[in-house]
Design an enzyme around this catalytic site. Structure first.
Site, PDB file in Angstrom:
ATOM      1  CG  ASP A   7      -1.782   1.187   1.360  1.00  0.00           C
ATOM      2  OD1 ASP A   7      -2.344   1.605   0.337  1.00  0.00           O
ATOM      3  OD2 ASP A   7      -1.924   1.711   2.471  1.00  0.00           O
ATOM      4  CG  ASP A   9      -1.987   7.319   0.497  1.00  0.00           C
ATOM      5  OD1 ASP A   9      -2.220   8.534   0.506  1.00  0.00           O
ATOM      6  OD2 ASP A   9      -1.786   6.682  -0.545  1.00  0.00           O
TER       7      ASP A   9
END
Length: 219
Positions: A7, A9
């Protein structure tokens, strides 16, 4: 080939890109968008219920994406560069899988020498003004990340896939990957930590975890 999926963020970078976009649009917009983001990442509301709403509030243009790209780099996760070096040597190929925006993530990916990005594309006018986004892109909704993992497994035929992320939308990939690793280096979300097969607070923990934990055989 082994696929190591990150991922973006609150994982590769400390910031939530959409929240920082909202902050640059003013405090009122920031407060509303940040609350929506938190609820979605904690699994309290579905991502698809807020995705278009946040973008309608922010209307991110090309210049704003450039600003966020710089912020991603300024808040790079400690240890990620060394972790990528070590895991590449061990045969892992990194990929970014995000519900964020491709144009904002591209500078971060380039700096980390990650060529593969799965993230939501934004549309701009010839002058760079915001023109919309692709509402059909999988990561605009819950269940989108597992869908993309299935596509990657079919297309790339990796022997193993490991997913690393902080949010519930990342944890949703658990049935599709050989190992899901929850990441709490910036935000340790209880809903993710309680359900994760493995959970780390720093990227220095990831290489030994990959070596030590038994992974399922290739599917």
């Amino acid at each position: 080939m082994k696929l190591l999926v990150f991922d973006c963020d609150s994982t590769l970078s400390a910031i939530e890109g959409v929240d920082e976009m909202a902050r640059l649009r003013g405090e009122a917009i920031f407060a509303e968008v940040a609350e929506l983001t938190t609820q979605a990442m904690n699994g309290e509301i579905p991502i698809q219920s807020i995705f278009a709403r946040r973008l309608a509030l922010i209307r991110p243009d090309r210049a704003l994406c450039t600003q966020i790209g710089a912020l991603y780099l300024q808040h790079l996760a400690p240890g990620i560069e060394e972790t990528l070096r070590v895991t590449r040597q061990a045969g892992w190929s990194p990929l970014i899988l995000s519900g964020g925006f491709r144009q904002a993530i591209e500078p971060l990916a380039a700096a980390l020498q990650i060529e593969a990005i799965e993230a939501v594309p934004l549309h701009f006018t010839p002058t760079g003004a915001y023109q919309g986004f692709d509402p059909s892109y999988p990561t605009t909704r819950n269940g989108g990340k597992p869908e993309l993992i299935r596509q990657l497994r079919t297309r790339l035929q990796p022997s193993q896939i490991v997913m690393v992320g902080d949010g519930v939308s990342d944890w949703e990939t658990s049935p599709e990957v050989d190992l899901f690793v929850g990441f709490g280096g910036f935000t340790a979300r209880p809903a993710v930590k309680e359900k994760s097969e493995a959970f780390i607070h720093s990227f220095g923990e990831l290489p030994p975890l990959l070596e030590r934990l038994p992974l399922a055989p290739a599917r």
